[in-house]
Scaffold this motif. Sequence first.
Motif: not given
Length: 303
Positions: A106-113, A135-154
């Motif tokens: 999957x490197x070609x998908x995310x390497x520049x992004x 535990x799974x995650x959205x394929x693309x997610x902002x770092x703040x959204x990721x942290x806030x999901x952790x903060x709210x124990x999701x």
Amino acid sequence: MLAVVIPYYKIKFFEECLESLATQTNNNFTVYIGDDASPDDPQPLIEKFRNSLNISYKKFQENIGGKSLVSHWDRCLELTGDEKWIMILGDDDYLGPQVVERFYQELPVFEDLSNIVRFGTVTIDESSQALSGKYEHPVWETAPDSYFRRFTQQTRSSLSEYIFKRSAYEKFGFYNYPLGWFSDNKAWLDFAENKKIYSINEAIVFIRSSALNISGRTDNEKLKTEGQLQFYDHLVTDRLNLFKKEERLKLIRYYEDRLRENKRLSYIKLISLLFLYGKNYEKEEFKKFIKRSIKNLFIYKNE
């Protein structure tokens, strides 16, 4: 292209960690092991895997992980070559067999992004039995959204499940909180540089819950609390603008409650919080804060 860095100290689960690397379906990576002056010599185990892994081993003469875990991470990272991508793998965690293969596929998908890649996780106990589902995650997610999901124990998060760009680490580094507690959380907010985190949920990293590791131990709660408070101080001071308004108010309130709980809600902190609540003004929240502050001032006056 990929460096797998293991800050080594505990031998109990180390063979399982190395075995998981030796059985990767893609072996295009180098393993760098930094021995934090452990009393348990890992070299017999390392020799067992010499023919199946490209391993670089360094025994440090001074134990510094007990004083500053981040400093040990840093000196282990200095062992690496010019690999563009880095994983820091705990010596008691292990990888599912396709982690490296899926990374390269999957490197070609995310390497520049993206500057950060993460994998699905399963938490395990000392017998390697599952304590959680995957535990799974959205394929693309902002770092703040990721942290806030952790903060709210999701969701959950730990250092071993991430791969990050060397360039991001060299620019920001890991902040040296006590025990490295929350240092990785701050890193992902910094390293992302407003790019999204890319998730590969099909490959799994197994995260150990044990009385031997920092997360599982109970004799270090004061240091964990100190690390958490320092992180939230940085978050509300420097990174609050990354979050939505309703999220900012929840983060500010959590920080306030933790300060109060630990008797750290000084006059200066109250003034800082007043400014934060005012800057993120919401009538009811602001009124509640004023009432709590008056109560606090009354308590201070009578102590």
